[in-house]
Design an enzyme around this catalytic site. Sequence first.
Site, PDB file in Angstrom:
ATOM      1  N   THR A   1     -29.799   2.320  24.564  1.00 22.38           N
ATOM      2  CA  THR A   1     -30.702   3.150  25.363  1.00 22.38           C
ATOM      3  C   THR A   1     -31.444   4.073  24.408  1.00 22.38           C
ATOM      4  O   THR A   1     -30.829   4.776  23.607  1.00 22.38           O
ATOM      5  CB  THR A   1     -29.929   3.949  26.424  1.00 22.38           C
ATOM      6  OG1 THR A   1     -29.336   3.024  27.344  1.00 22.38           O
ATOM      7  CG2 THR A   1     -30.844   4.888  27.184  1.00 22.38           C
TER       8      THR A   1
ATOM      9  N   GLU B   1     -34.152   7.193  23.766  1.00 20.53           N
ATOM     10  CA  GLU B   1     -34.698   8.400  24.370  1.00 20.53           C
ATOM     11  C   GLU B   1     -35.965   8.784  23.625  1.00 20.53           C
ATOM     12  O   GLU B   1     -35.933   9.004  22.416  1.00 20.53           O
ATOM     13  CB  GLU B   1     -33.693   9.554  24.296  1.00 20.53           C
ATOM     14  CG  GLU B   1     -32.387   9.273  25.020  1.00 20.53           C
ATOM     15  CD  GLU B   1     -31.306   8.661  24.131  1.00 20.53           C
ATOM     16  OE1 GLU B   1     -31.419   8.707  22.891  1.00 20.53           O
ATOM     17  OE2 GLU B   1     -30.346   8.102  24.690  1.00 20.53           O
TER      18      GLU B   1
ATOM     19  N   GLN C   1     -23.273  -2.076  27.754  1.00 19.66           N
ATOM     20  CA  GLN C   1     -24.365  -1.681  28.643  1.00 19.66           C
ATOM     21  C   GLN C   1     -25.550  -2.615  28.468  1.00 19.66           C
ATOM     22  O   GLN C   1     -25.787  -3.140  27.390  1.00 19.66           O
ATOM     23  CB  GLN C   1     -24.778  -0.234  28.400  1.00 19.66           C
ATOM     24  CG  GLN C   1     -25.452   0.013  27.066  1.00 19.66           C
ATOM     25  CD  GLN C   1     -25.714   1.487  26.811  1.00 19.66           C
ATOM     26  OE1 GLN C   1     -25.126   2.367  27.424  1.00 19.66           O
ATOM     27  NE2 GLN C   1     -26.604   1.768  25.884  1.00 19.66           N
TER      28      GLN C   1
END
Length: 187
Positions: free
Chosen positions: A135, A137, A180
Amino acid sequence: MTIKSDSWIKKMAGEENMISPFEPDQIKSLAGNKVISYGTSSYGYDVRCSSNFKVFTNINSAVVDPKNFDTNSFVDYEGDTCIIPPNSFALASTIEYFKIPRSVLTICLGKSTYARCGIIVNVTPLEPEWEGHVTLEFSNTTTLPAKIYANEGVAQMLFFESDTVCETSYKDRGGKYQKQTGVTLPR
Protein backbone atom coordinates in the site's frame (compact mmCIF):
# COMPACT_ATOMS: atom_id res chain seq x y z
CA MET A 1 23.72 -6.15 6.54
CA THR A 2 24.40 -5.39 2.87
CA ILE A 3 22.38 -3.64 0.20
CA LYS A 4 21.64 -5.96 -2.72
CA SER A 5 22.47 -5.25 -6.36
CA ASP A 6 20.53 -5.70 -9.58
CA SER A 7 21.97 -9.19 -10.16
CA TRP A 8 20.75 -10.37 -6.72
CA ILE A 9 17.31 -8.84 -7.33
CA LYS A 10 17.02 -10.60 -10.71
CA LYS A 11 18.11 -13.90 -9.15
CA MET A 12 15.63 -13.64 -6.26
CA ALA A 13 12.78 -12.58 -8.54
CA GLY A 14 13.44 -15.59 -10.76
CA GLU A 15 14.28 -18.28 -8.19
CA GLU A 16 12.15 -17.16 -5.22
CA ASN A 17 9.34 -15.29 -7.02
CA MET A 18 10.18 -12.33 -4.76
CA ILE A 19 8.57 -9.78 -7.13
CA SER A 20 5.67 -10.59 -9.44
CA PRO A 21 5.18 -9.37 -12.10
CA PHE A 22 8.89 -8.65 -12.46
CA GLU A 23 10.60 -6.33 -14.94
CA PRO A 24 14.32 -7.22 -15.25
CA ASP A 25 15.19 -3.97 -17.07
CA GLN A 26 14.67 -0.28 -16.32
CA ILE A 27 11.72 0.81 -18.51
CA LYS A 28 11.66 4.50 -19.47
CA SER A 29 9.27 4.42 -22.42
CA LEU A 30 6.41 2.29 -23.71
CA ALA A 31 5.27 2.27 -27.33
CA GLY A 32 7.39 5.41 -27.89
CA ASN A 33 5.78 7.30 -24.98
CA LYS A 34 7.92 8.55 -22.09
CA VAL A 35 7.01 7.02 -18.70
CA ILE A 36 8.27 7.52 -15.17
CA SER A 37 10.79 4.68 -15.00
CA TYR A 38 10.14 1.34 -13.35
CA GLY A 39 11.85 -2.05 -13.10
CA THR A 40 15.27 -3.15 -11.92
CA SER A 41 17.81 -0.42 -11.15
CA SER A 42 21.42 -0.63 -9.98
CA TYR A 43 20.61 -1.31 -6.31
CA GLY A 44 16.86 -1.53 -6.16
CA TYR A 45 13.57 -2.06 -7.89
CA ASP A 46 11.27 0.77 -9.00
CA VAL A 47 7.65 -0.24 -8.38
CA ARG A 48 4.58 0.78 -10.34
CA CYS A 49 1.34 2.18 -9.02
CA SER A 50 -1.91 0.36 -9.80
CA SER A 51 -4.91 2.21 -11.24
CA ASN A 52 -7.04 1.85 -8.06
CA PHE A 53 -6.88 4.80 -5.68
CA LYS A 54 -8.49 5.90 -2.44
CA VAL A 55 -8.45 9.70 -2.25
CA PHE A 56 -8.83 11.37 1.14
CA THR A 57 -11.92 13.55 1.50
CA ASN A 58 -13.45 15.60 4.30
CA ILE A 59 -16.98 15.47 2.83
CA ASN A 60 -18.25 13.48 5.82
CA SER A 61 -16.21 15.41 8.42
CA ALA A 62 -14.87 12.13 9.82
CA VAL A 63 -12.08 12.10 12.37
CA VAL A 64 -8.95 10.28 11.20
CA ASP A 65 -8.40 7.62 13.86
CA PRO A 66 -5.89 4.82 13.17
CA LYS A 67 -7.56 2.61 15.81
CA ASN A 68 -11.07 3.09 14.44
CA PHE A 69 -10.70 4.18 10.84
CA ASP A 70 -13.81 5.49 9.10
CA THR A 71 -13.85 4.21 5.50
CA ASN A 72 -15.98 7.24 4.58
CA SER A 73 -12.75 9.26 4.78
CA PHE A 74 -11.89 8.10 1.25
CA VAL A 75 -13.45 8.20 -2.19
CA ASP A 76 -12.63 5.24 -4.44
CA TYR A 77 -11.28 6.15 -7.85
CA GLU A 78 -9.96 4.11 -10.78
CA GLY A 79 -8.04 5.56 -13.71
CA ASP A 80 -4.77 6.06 -15.55
CA THR A 81 -4.09 9.16 -13.47
CA CYS A 82 -5.28 10.36 -10.09
CA ILE A 83 -5.54 13.98 -8.98
CA ILE A 84 -4.78 14.52 -5.30
CA PRO A 85 -6.33 17.70 -3.87
CA PRO A 86 -4.01 20.35 -2.35
CA ASN A 87 -2.65 19.47 1.10
CA SER A 88 -4.29 16.05 0.96
CA PHE A 89 -3.32 12.46 0.31
CA ALA A 90 -4.30 9.29 -1.52
CA LEU A 91 -3.63 5.59 -1.16
CA ALA A 92 -2.84 3.15 -3.96
CA SER A 93 -1.07 -0.19 -4.22
CA THR A 94 1.79 -1.55 -6.21
CA ILE A 95 1.16 -3.62 -9.30
CA GLU A 96 3.91 -5.88 -8.01
CA TYR A 97 3.30 -8.56 -5.37
CA PHE A 98 6.23 -9.10 -2.99
CA LYS A 99 7.46 -12.15 -1.05
CA ILE A 100 10.28 -10.91 1.17
CA PRO A 101 12.87 -13.55 2.20
CA ARG A 102 13.44 -14.23 5.90
CA SER A 103 16.93 -12.65 5.86
CA VAL A 104 15.86 -9.46 4.02
CA LEU A 105 14.51 -6.08 5.11
CA THR A 106 13.12 -3.83 2.37
CA ILE A 107 13.00 -0.04 2.55
CA CYS A 108 10.96 2.09 0.15
CA LEU A 109 11.85 5.60 -0.96
CA GLY A 110 9.87 7.91 -3.24
CA LYS A 111 11.14 8.73 -6.71
CA SER A 112 12.73 12.15 -7.19
CA THR A 113 10.38 12.96 -10.08
CA TYR A 114 7.48 13.09 -7.60
CA ALA A 115 9.45 14.53 -4.68
CA ARG A 116 10.52 17.50 -6.82
CA CYS A 117 6.82 18.23 -7.38
CA GLY A 118 6.02 18.19 -3.66
CA ILE A 119 4.49 14.71 -3.79
CA ILE A 120 5.83 12.52 -1.01
CA VAL A 121 5.57 8.73 -1.19
CA ASN A 122 5.59 6.92 2.14
CA VAL A 123 5.76 3.17 2.73
CA THR A 124 6.74 1.44 5.96
CA PRO A 125 9.54 -1.16 5.74
CA LEU A 126 8.70 -4.57 4.28
CA GLU A 127 9.75 -6.91 7.05
CA PRO A 128 11.29 -10.37 6.70
CA GLU A 129 8.71 -12.86 5.33
CA TRP A 130 6.11 -10.17 4.68
CA GLU A 131 4.06 -10.91 1.58
CA GLY A 132 1.55 -8.87 -0.45
CA HIS A 133 0.87 -5.84 -2.59
CA VAL A 134 2.42 -2.75 -1.02
CA THR A 135 0.00 0.00 0.00
CA LEU A 136 1.46 3.32 -1.15
CA GLU A 137 0.73 6.60 0.62
CA PHE A 138 0.95 9.76 -1.53
CA SER A 139 0.97 13.13 0.24
CA ASN A 140 0.43 16.26 -1.80
CA THR A 141 2.29 18.89 0.21
CA THR A 142 1.52 21.67 -2.27
CA THR A 143 -1.30 24.20 -2.49
CA LEU A 144 -2.09 22.93 -6.01
CA PRO A 145 -3.72 19.70 -7.24
CA ALA A 146 -1.12 16.96 -7.93
CA LYS A 147 -1.23 14.16 -10.51
CA ILE A 148 -0.13 10.53 -9.96
CA TYR A 149 0.34 8.22 -12.95
CA ALA A 150 -0.91 4.63 -12.76
CA ASN A 151 1.18 1.84 -14.34
CA GLU A 152 4.37 3.91 -14.02
CA GLY A 153 7.18 4.13 -11.49
CA VAL A 154 6.43 5.80 -8.16
CA ALA A 155 8.97 4.51 -5.62
CA GLN A 156 12.15 2.48 -5.28
CA MET A 157 12.54 -0.60 -3.10
CA LEU A 158 15.97 -1.19 -1.57
CA PHE A 159 16.78 -4.68 -0.28
CA PHE A 160 19.08 -5.24 2.69
CA GLU A 161 20.19 -8.78 3.48
CA SER A 162 21.45 -9.76 6.91
CA ASP A 163 24.24 -12.26 7.56
CA THR A 164 21.77 -14.18 9.73
CA VAL A 165 18.03 -14.76 9.58
CA CYS A 166 15.80 -13.04 12.12
CA GLU A 167 14.48 -14.97 15.10
CA THR A 168 10.87 -13.88 14.53
CA SER A 169 9.60 -12.79 11.12
CA TYR A 170 6.47 -10.85 10.19
CA LYS A 171 4.89 -14.14 9.14
CA ASP A 172 5.79 -15.76 12.50
CA ARG A 173 4.07 -12.87 14.35
CA GLY A 174 0.94 -13.27 12.22
CA GLY A 175 1.15 -9.64 11.07
CA LYS A 176 -2.20 -8.07 10.26
CA TYR A 177 -1.15 -6.92 6.78
CA GLN A 178 0.23 -10.30 5.69
CA LYS A 179 -0.82 -11.27 2.12
CA GLN A 180 -2.73 -8.02 1.59
CA THR A 181 -3.99 -7.36 -1.91
CA GLY A 182 -4.95 -4.04 -3.42
CA VAL A 183 -5.24 -0.87 -1.36
CA THR A 184 -5.42 -1.85 2.30
CA LEU A 185 -6.78 0.59 4.88
CA PRO A 186 -5.60 0.73 8.53
CA ARG A 187 -6.64 -2.33 10.55
